[in-house]
Design an enzyme around this catalytic site. Structure first.
Site, PDB file in Angstrom:
ATOM      1  N   GLY A   1     -50.425 -75.022   5.065  1.00  9.89           N
ATOM      2  CA  GLY A   1     -51.539 -75.388   4.215  1.00  9.89           C
ATOM      3  C   GLY A   1     -52.344 -76.508   4.858  1.00  9.89           C
TER       4      GLY A   1
ATOM      5  N   HIS B   1     -52.465 -84.056  16.392  1.00 11.22           N
ATOM      6  CA  HIS B   1     -51.137 -84.576  16.697  1.00 11.22           C
ATOM      7  C   HIS B   1     -51.125 -85.010  18.153  1.00 11.22           C
ATOM      8  CE1 HIS B   1     -49.726 -83.135  12.897  1.00 11.22           C
ATOM      9  NE2 HIS B   1     -49.846 -81.863  13.219  1.00 11.22           N
TER      10      HIS B   1
ATOM     11  N   GLY C   1     -44.559 -79.836   8.014  1.00 11.01           N
ATOM     12  CA  GLY C   1     -44.003 -81.031   7.404  1.00 11.01           C
ATOM     13  C   GLY C   1     -44.943 -82.202   7.333  1.00 11.01           C
TER      14      GLY C   1
ATOM     15  N   CYS D   1     -58.591 -83.646   7.791  1.00  6.86           N
ATOM     16  CA  CYS D   1     -58.170 -83.109   6.491  1.00  6.86           C
ATOM     17  C   CYS D   1     -59.354 -82.814   5.577  1.00  6.86           C
ATOM     18  CB  CYS D   1     -57.189 -84.050   5.811  1.00  6.86           C
ATOM     19  SG  CYS D   1     -55.688 -84.318   6.780  1.00  6.86           S
TER      20      CYS D   1
END
Length: 230
Positions: free
Chosen positions: A79, A85, A162, A180
């Site tokens: 999601g 990262h 996660g 996001c």
């Protein structure tokens, strides 16, 4: 290391994968562990690592949130939206059996809040936004700053993907995207908030402990080579 036969429902195997881990490599390992966990051939497992620099896009990612300079983005089955990262950021992939998705996400966010507090940083949830935040001050022109993110996938009652927690990463990586999907916020890290360098290696054992507590599990270390023998 624990015995290989049977699965302890109270255990959490913690596997440290190291630094500069390619995203596709970790994603492949996640899928393998997930299959083993679904088949009850592995206990609940946490993979922890630092990725090589990568942008990923979840199912809700919009085209305008991606880099506009042609930088590659890996589309994934979690999601959430677009994120980054890389070095200086702690990433954890708990592959665990759950029954309540909302409760599980809350537990991950609470774990991140507790880890931040362990390093003297006040973090909290913000209504309508995923992850955990250092809250800004509009009177000073200081925006809310995202410290950690959560994005998961649940298949056959077992989670994948996660959380990520910014420790000592370069915030300029986020300048190419709308993190996001939130254009009006900032991105920060434990190091930036405290004014001292806090590296992933320092945060990792604290996060492992806090996650085990949040899930009600007993953690034990499992080396990657031993994991792959199962």
């Amino acid at each position: 290391m624990r015995p290989t036969h049977g699965v302890d429902p109270h255990a959490l195997a913690v596997v440290r994968l190291g630094v500069d881990v390619p995203y596709e490599q970790a994603w492949s390992l996640q899928r393998w562990v997930h299959g083993k966990r679904v088949a009850s051939e592995l206990p609940d497992t946490l993979l922890v690592l630092e990725h090589a620099p990568v942008y990923t896009a979840g199912k809700r990612a919009a085209p305008h949130e991606r880099p506009t300079d042609g930088t590659p983005v890996v589309d994934v089955d979690r999601g959430g939206r677009v994120t980054w990262h890389g070095p200086g950021q702690l990433v954890g992939y708990p592959i665990v059996a759950i029954t309540d998705v909302v409760d599980y996400i809350c537990r991950l966010e609470e774990m991140l809040i507790q880890v931040c507090a362990d390093f003297g940083v006040t973090a909290r949830r913000v209504r309508g936004r995923a992850g955990v935040w250092a809250v800004g001050d509009s009177s000073l022109g200081l925006p809310d700053r995202q410290l950690g993110t959560v994005g998961i996938r649940l298949v056959k009652g077992v989670t994948m993907h996660g959380f990520a927690l910014n420790c000592a990463n370069d915030p300029r990586w986020f300048n190419r995207i709308i993190p996001c999907g939130l254009p009006d916020v900032g991105v920060s890290s434990l190091s930036a908030e405290t004014g001292r360098r806090i590296v992933v290696e320092e945060v990792m054992p604290i996060a492992e402990k806090r996650l085990a507590e949040a899930l009600g599990r007993e953690p034990f270390e499992l080396h990657e080579e031993d994991l792959l023998r199962r």
